[in-house]
Design a protein around this motif. Structure first.
Motif, PDB file in Angstrom:
ATOM      1  N   MET A  90       6.072 -33.065  82.499  1.00 49.70           N
ATOM      2  CA  MET A  90       6.368 -34.302  81.763  1.00 49.70           C
ATOM      3  C   MET A  90       7.880 -34.482  81.638  1.00 49.70           C
ATOM      4  O   MET A  90       8.606 -33.559  81.293  1.00 49.70           O
ATOM      5  N   SER A  91       8.363 -35.679  81.898  1.00 51.03           N
ATOM      6  CA  SER A  91       9.791 -35.971  81.847  1.00 51.03           C
ATOM      7  C   SER A  91      10.339 -35.822  80.429  1.00 51.03           C
ATOM      8  O   SER A  91       9.653 -36.089  79.444  1.00 51.03           O
ATOM      9  N   THR A  92      11.590 -35.359  80.350  1.00 50.65           N
ATOM     10  CA  THR A  92      12.268 -35.271  79.051  1.00 50.65           C
ATOM     11  C   THR A  92      13.437 -36.249  78.983  1.00 50.65           C
ATOM     12  O   THR A  92      14.284 -36.142  78.095  1.00 50.65           O
ATOM     13  N   PRO A 134      15.403 -39.666  67.291  1.00 52.59           N
ATOM     14  CA  PRO A 134      16.556 -39.664  68.202  1.00 52.59           C
ATOM     15  C   PRO A 134      16.967 -38.269  68.667  1.00 52.59           C
ATOM     16  O   PRO A 134      17.393 -38.101  69.812  1.00 52.59           O
ATOM     17  N   ALA A 135      16.818 -37.272  67.800  1.00 49.45           N
ATOM     18  CA  ALA A 135      17.164 -35.901  68.196  1.00 49.45           C
ATOM     19  C   ALA A 135      16.198 -35.346  69.226  1.00 49.45           C
ATOM     20  O   ALA A 135      16.492 -34.335  69.885  1.00 49.45           O
ATOM     21  N   GLN A 136      15.047 -36.013  69.403  1.00 50.21           N
ATOM     22  CA  GLN A 136      14.057 -35.605  70.400  1.00 50.21           C
ATOM     23  C   GLN A 136      14.147 -36.452  71.676  1.00 50.21           C
ATOM     24  O   GLN A 136      13.239 -36.434  72.505  1.00 50.21           O
ATOM     25  N   GLY A 137      15.226 -37.204  71.812  1.00 49.26           N
ATOM     26  CA  GLY A 137      15.415 -38.015  73.000  1.00 49.26           C
ATOM     27  C   GLY A 137      14.686 -39.343  72.970  1.00 49.26           C
ATOM     28  O   GLY A 137      14.483 -39.959  74.012  1.00 49.26           O
ATOM     29  N   VAL A 138      14.288 -39.792  71.768  1.00 51.41           N
ATOM     30  CA  VAL A 138      13.595 -41.070  71.621  1.00 51.41           C
ATOM     31  C   VAL A 138      14.475 -42.006  70.804  1.00 51.41           C
ATOM     32  O   VAL A 138      14.616 -41.849  69.583  1.00 51.41           O
ATOM     33  N   ASN A 139      15.095 -42.965  71.466  1.00 54.67           N
ATOM     34  CA  ASN A 139      15.873 -43.962  70.745  1.00 54.67           C
ATOM     35  C   ASN A 139      14.924 -44.874  69.972  1.00 54.67           C
ATOM     36  O   ASN A 139      13.830 -45.181  70.446  1.00 54.67           O
ATOM     37  N   ARG A 174       6.500 -36.076  72.472  1.00 51.54           N
ATOM     38  CA  ARG A 174       5.699 -35.681  73.641  1.00 51.54           C
ATOM     39  C   ARG A 174       4.560 -36.672  73.898  1.00 51.54           C
ATOM     40  O   ARG A 174       4.249 -36.996  75.048  1.00 51.54           O
ATOM     41  N   ILE A 175       3.961 -37.174  72.821  1.00 51.92           N
ATOM     42  CA  ILE A 175       2.855 -38.126  72.985  1.00 51.92           C
ATOM     43  C   ILE A 175       3.366 -39.466  73.486  1.00 51.92           C
ATOM     44  O   ILE A 175       2.705 -40.135  74.293  1.00 51.92           O
ATOM     45  N   ILE A 233       3.556 -43.126  78.217  1.00 51.00           N
ATOM     46  CA  ILE A 233       4.310 -43.828  79.270  1.00 51.00           C
ATOM     47  C   ILE A 233       3.826 -43.405  80.646  1.00 51.00           C
ATOM     48  O   ILE A 233       3.613 -44.244  81.542  1.00 51.00           O
ATOM     49  N   GLU A 234       3.602 -42.104  80.821  1.00 51.87           N
ATOM     50  CA  GLU A 234       3.164 -41.601  82.125  1.00 51.87           C
ATOM     51  C   GLU A 234       1.722 -42.001  82.453  1.00 51.87           C
ATOM     52  O   GLU A 234       1.358 -42.155  83.618  1.00 51.87           O
TER      53      GLU A 234
END
Length: 385
Positions: free
Chosen positions: A1-3, A35-40, A376-377, A382-383
């Motif tokens: 899964m992409s990060t 945001p700290a998890q890469g989710v704007n 992650r969810i 998205i995938e």
């Protein structure tokens, strides 16, 4: 899964500082920590113009929380179009069906994730009434929920409810527990110091409960339960914090039961002092009778180092049983609650100590821990879209 970083649009209900509630607390926690998890994150809620500054520019108001229903619905749709024009999100996360429904079609080719905080229709009519109005709310919820790629629920109890009541396929449901800022509740004052700061007696057994004063919270049973505890612990004091339509009725019940010196209604307690209230107590209680998906107050109490007794309702046992089965009462009702509280205070019910409570909360329910699961969810949705 992409990060790789992704952009999310969060459709909430209210901003927590303006209209405190469990849903709004979770919404704010995710706005702060994703945001700290890469989710704007960008968000929209019903609230005042000050929401923008209070959220660090991440959340905007589409209408006032007290505006007419039509104005709020129209505001939601109009503002969603503005946000789409500014930037199409990678995923749309909805936390409240009423405000997500007007955005139908605006984000047509974007995966949707529903955060199911509870059955809105059932919570609006806890006595089972509502008729046509309730049926319309259920239909609206079903419309929003069935359009999502993934559904996040707080517990197995709510996963079953979402599947059985709204027809959501089990394959799309993911369980992510509620979260709290554990550091905020981790008050390092001793119990005696916390009591002195709050002006409470240092020589009485103290029980604490913080709930909205509505029927499904089981506060009537809790007050009646004190009649069971009082003969065994004559100095015991229960403090119930919160506000709601049952305040006068509950006060009358306290007087009628002769519990004036043993049960107190504290009214609204500011968020900054809630950790002290938990820390000051020997024990906290969540006596809910229905529709409890998780119960954030359970984790707040544990984060403060105070054990919490819960009724076996909804997701409450799931939240605390892995720490200790003795935190779960055998049943609801005033007698079981009263006997459970008395046994806990008298040492006949084995409860975890404050370090065990804090460590359990930190490991399982701290905001970054839960935010990572949510991120992650979102990527999974998205995938899979």
């Amino acid at each position: 899964m992409s990060t790789a970083p992704i952009d999310s649009l969060q459709i909430g209900m209210h901003w927590f500082n303006e209209r405190p509630g469990g849903l709004d607390r979770m919404f704010k926690a995710l706005i702060d920590t994703l945001p700290a998890q890469g989710v704007n994150v960008r968000g929209m809620v019903a609230g005042s113009a000050s929401v923008f500054n209070a959220s660090g520019g991440r959340v905007q108001s589409f209408a006032g929380a007290e505006a007419q229903l039509g104005a709020r619905l129209l505001g939601s749709r109009r503002h969603s179009r503005v946000l789409r024009a500014a930037r199409m999100p990678d995923v749309v996360a909805s936390h409240f069906a009423l405000y997500a429904a007007p955005t139908a079609g605006v984000f047509r080719n974007v995966p949707k994730v529903v955060h199911f905080h509870g059955p809105w229709a059932a919570e609006s009519y806890p006595g089972g009434g509502g008729g046509i109005a309730r049926a319309l709310r259920v239909a609206l919820e079903r419309f929003v929920y069935r359009g999502a790629t993934r559904h996040i629920v707080l517990s197995r109890a709510f996963a079953r409810l979402l599947h059985e009541t709204y027809g959501v396929g089990e394959h799309s449901i993911r369980i992510v527990p509620g979260c709290v800022d554990v550091a905020h509740f981790n008050v390092r004052a001793t119990r005696a110091e916390a009591r002195r700061q709050l002006g409470l007696a240092t020589d009485r057994p103290l029980i604490f409960c913080i709930r909205r004063l509505v029927s499904r919270m089981g506060l009537e049973d809790l007050i009646d339960a004190m009649a069971v505890v009082k003969p065994l612990l004559p100095d015991v004091l229960l403090t119930i914090a919160g506000k709601g339509p049952l305040a006068a009725q509950l006060q009358a019940r306290i007087v009628a039961r002769g519990l004036d010196n043993h049960v107190r209604l504290a009214g609204f307690v500011p968020d900054e002092t809630v950790p002290l209230w938990y820390r000051a107590a020997d024990l906290s209680v969540v006596p809910t009778v229905s529709l409890e998906g998780f119960g954030l107050t359970t984790i707040e109490s544990l984060a403060a180092g105070t054990p919490v007794l819960v009724t076996p309702v909804g997701g409450l046992p799931e939240a605390v049983a892995p720490l200790s089965r003795d935190l779960v009462l055998p049943s609801g009702g005033f007698r079981a609650i009263g006997e459970g509280m008395a046994d806990a205070l008298l040492g006949r019910r084995r409860l975890p100590d404050e370090d065990a409570c804090r460590n359990y909360a930190r490991k399982n329910f701290d905001q970054p821990v839960v935010a990572a699961q949510v991120a992650r969810i979102y990527r999974e949705a998205i995938e899979a879209f």
